[in-house]
Motif scaffolding. Sequence first.
Motif, short mmCIF file in Angstrom:
data_model
loop_
_atom_site.label_atom_id
_atom_site.label_comp_id
_atom_site.label_asym_id
_atom_site.label_seq_id
_atom_site.Cartn_x
_atom_site.Cartn_y
_atom_site.Cartn_z
N GLU A 377 0.82 -1.21 0.00
CA GLU A 377 0.00 0.00 0.00
C GLU A 377 0.86 1.27 0.00
OE1 GLU A 377 -3.55 -0.04 2.50
OE2 GLU A 377 -2.96 -2.06 3.14
N GLY A 378 1.94 1.22 -0.74
CA GLY A 378 2.77 2.41 -0.89
C GLY A 378 3.90 2.52 0.11
N GLU A 379 3.99 1.60 1.07
CA GLU A 379 5.12 1.64 2.00
C GLU A 379 6.42 1.40 1.23
OE1 GLU A 379 1.58 -0.34 4.13
OE2 GLU A 379 2.62 -0.55 2.21
N ASP A 380 7.42 2.21 1.52
CA ASP A 380 8.66 2.10 0.75
C ASP A 380 9.81 2.70 1.55
OD1 ASP A 380 10.35 1.40 -1.30
OD2 ASP A 380 9.33 2.59 -2.84
N THR A 381 11.03 2.42 1.08
CA THR A 381 12.24 2.98 1.67
C THR A 381 13.12 3.52 0.56
OG1 THR A 381 12.16 1.35 3.46
CG2 THR A 381 14.24 2.51 3.14
N GLU A 382 13.51 4.79 0.70
CA GLU A 382 14.37 5.43 -0.29
C GLU A 382 15.74 5.68 0.32
OE1 GLU A 382 13.45 9.05 -3.10
OE2 GLU A 382 14.35 9.81 -1.24
N LEU A 383 16.78 5.21 -0.35
CA LEU A 383 18.15 5.44 0.08
C LEU A 383 18.72 6.61 -0.72
CD1 LEU A 383 19.49 1.76 0.16
CD2 LEU A 383 18.06 2.95 1.84
N ARG A 384 19.39 7.53 -0.01
CA ARG A 384 20.07 8.66 -0.66
C ARG A 384 21.55 8.54 -0.34
NH1 ARG A 384 16.10 12.63 -1.81
NH2 ARG A 384 17.68 14.26 -2.08
N ALA A 462 18.20 7.17 4.92
CA ALA A 462 17.10 6.30 4.52
C ALA A 462 15.80 6.98 4.92
CB ALA A 462 17.21 4.94 5.18
N THR A 463 14.87 7.10 3.98
CA THR A 463 13.57 7.71 4.25
C THR A 463 12.50 6.64 4.14
OG1 THR A 463 14.26 9.87 3.42
CG2 THR A 463 11.90 9.45 3.53
N PHE A 464 11.74 6.47 5.22
CA PHE A 464 10.67 5.48 5.27
C PHE A 464 9.34 6.17 4.98
CE2 PHE A 464 13.80 4.65 8.69
CZ PHE A 464 14.46 3.58 8.08
N THR A 465 8.57 5.60 4.07
CA THR A 465 7.26 6.14 3.74
C THR A 465 6.19 5.16 4.20
OG1 THR A 465 8.18 7.23 1.80
CG2 THR A 465 5.80 7.00 1.89
N GLY A 466 5.17 5.68 4.88
CA GLY A 466 4.13 4.83 5.42
C GLY A 466 3.04 4.53 4.41
N THR A 467 1.96 3.96 4.90
CA THR A 467 0.85 3.53 4.05
C THR A 467 0.31 4.69 3.23
OG1 THR A 467 0.27 1.86 5.69
CG2 THR A 467 -1.42 2.44 4.07
N ARG A 468 0.18 4.45 1.91
CA ARG A 468 -0.32 5.43 0.95
C ARG A 468 0.47 6.74 0.98
NH1 ARG A 468 -4.53 2.84 3.13
NH2 ARG A 468 -4.90 4.48 4.67
N GLY A 469 1.71 6.66 1.41
CA GLY A 469 2.58 7.83 1.42
C GLY A 469 2.19 8.89 2.42
N LYS A 470 1.33 8.54 3.39
CA LYS A 470 0.81 9.56 4.30
C LYS A 470 1.85 10.02 5.31
CE LYS A 470 -3.09 10.53 7.35
NZ LYS A 470 -4.33 10.02 7.95
N THR A 474 12.98 10.22 8.19
CA THR A 474 14.33 10.03 7.64
C THR A 474 15.33 9.77 8.75
OG1 THR A 474 13.87 11.44 5.73
CG2 THR A 474 16.17 11.14 6.31
N LEU A 475 16.25 8.84 8.49
CA LEU A 475 17.35 8.53 9.40
C LEU A 475 18.67 8.60 8.65
CD1 LEU A 475 16.33 5.37 11.48
CD2 LEU A 475 16.79 7.65 12.36
N PRO A 476 19.74 9.06 9.30
CA PRO A 476 21.06 8.89 8.69
C PRO A 476 21.46 7.43 8.74
CG PRO A 476 21.29 9.77 10.90
CD PRO A 476 19.82 9.73 10.62
N MET A 477 22.20 6.98 7.74
CA MET A 477 22.74 5.63 7.79
C MET A 477 23.82 5.55 8.87
SD MET A 477 23.06 4.71 3.74
CE MET A 477 21.68 4.96 2.61
N TRP A 478 23.87 4.40 9.52
CA TRP A 478 24.89 4.19 10.54
C TRP A 478 26.26 4.03 9.87
CZ3 TRP A 478 24.93 2.75 15.96
CH2 TRP A 478 23.70 2.98 16.61
N ARG A 479 27.26 4.74 10.40
CA ARG A 479 28.63 4.58 9.92
C ARG A 479 29.44 3.65 10.82
NH1 ARG A 479 30.47 10.81 8.79
NH2 ARG A 479 28.65 11.46 7.59
#
Length: 592
Positions: A377-384, A462-470, A474-479
Amino acid sequence: MSGPAVDIGSGSAAIVTFTAPSVTADASLVFRLTVIDGRGGSATDEVNVIVDVNSPPTVNAGPDRFVPSGSSVTLSGSGSDPDSDPITFFWSQIDGPSVNLAATDTPTLQFVAPTVSQDIYLAFRLRVSDSKSAQATDDVLVKVTKKKDKLVMPASLNGVDPMVDNSFIGVAVLNNSSQADTLQIAAVNSAGSEQLVKSSVFQPQAQDAFLADAVTPDSPDAVSLTAHADNSAVRGFFMIGRGQPNQLDGVGGKPVSGTELFFPFAQLDRNGKTFYFLTNTDAISPARLSFYLMDPSGTQIKTASLHLPPGASHLGSLPSLLAVDLLSNGHYLRMTSDVPVQGVQLIANSQSYTSAGAQAVAPAQKLWIPHYIVGREGEDTELRLINPRPEHVQATFTIHSDQGLVRGSGTVTVPGQGLKLVRLSEILGIAAIPAEERFLTGYVVVDVNSSASVSGTLLGTATFTGTRGKTASTLPMWREPLVETLYLQVAQSMAEALFTGLTVMNPNSGPATVTVRAWTRNGQPSGEKTVSLQPGQRLVDLLNGSTWFGPGFEQVGGHLKVSSNVPVVSFVVFGDSAGEFLAAVEGQPSED
């Protein structure tokens, strides 16, 4: 002859002096002078002396202050006279190591605080005198503190942009020491001038939580709030939200200071507007900031500059900073400064807030994302991935299940000074989700490929998007995994429909023994659980789940500490049961 009695001595001289009596209303004193010539002749005359009431002036030396070691200080006093008599000012130092005072005959006093290795106190007195010699005095105490890192957070978002008007800022500050301490909260204006707005004693492991606008009603010009303790380094966390809340995200990691910082987002479109909160952490020198707007290929497309006085902060939007009208998601902002600066960014849209701290360049051959989600339902994770170096860098990302099994992988090239976006839904595909499941979760490891000639390093979020993008967060990646990590807020309540999820992952080749502890807002232990993790294993559950503290755990406020015999990777997420908001929060090292 008449009026209040005064002492004129024997009265046998042509000239007499006396002290006018203190009166509560104007009074008339009548004196008679008699002159005798010695031959029986005499003459008399009378004089009427009016003694009027002189009200003394009023004086205010200003609020007590605390200032950093070696900083420039301005004390602002004031005075007035109820009779409108002319008044004069005079400042003097009455206690503490002597400092050189500038002009002492004006309402304001300037001096440079001494450089100290321990906190000291200076006391000053402002005297106001009227033209009839009546005086009033007031004292002000200045505490000069040895240099300690201060926590800095925005005081308000109102008035910056309609997109973020009526937002609230919630602050939580932790005493992570074993001794009671005094917490000092100051409001800071755009010139870097501080005013103490809150002082309180908090016990070991206790938390002081408040809304920013609750401590600044008398500081309408405040741009930022600072927090520090007398004897220890405080730890802090703040959340920015709006609504009930249905837009909320938090900044919980240890602030990064540097002369070169990278902000992973520079977005201005229908999906979001970016705001930047910048602070000059130097108490003595102004900061000259330069900004470089970068596109995914590493091309610099816009520049700007900003001047920040010592200790001052600035909150502004991307269009106000760089004068841009439209900008897609695939850009980032690089900043340089001649003195160390801290920064946080907020991306706001009509549905969600997502925030991220600025990042500084540091060697990183491996990055960890302790959680991802890909759903139907639109949940996703985007890595930058940002490459701060001029040479191209390759990165290989491996997507794992909770048990450490590999679900997918890929290799990308990040151009020199460029940006690469990776959506995990495009790598895994919705078809990979089992029919009986709503979504996939797990963790991701990013390996930065170096060569003999190029030592690659990447910055990542990493940016986490919830259901239907609502919702989004965002979290920094662990180094670097940590042996002990603090999370500065807990919100687990069935009554308030709030949850806190905790994820812990073992990145080592051997097993890990992990202990998770919770404390209440008052510093009392409230939960403890020890678990074992096999190499590559990840545990994730709500705090009231069986993995952690069990169904009886209910707590709003307080903090968590994740401890392990070997370094591990972890993160916390807050949310509400209705799915109105999601706030992923990074931890910070327990020890400096």
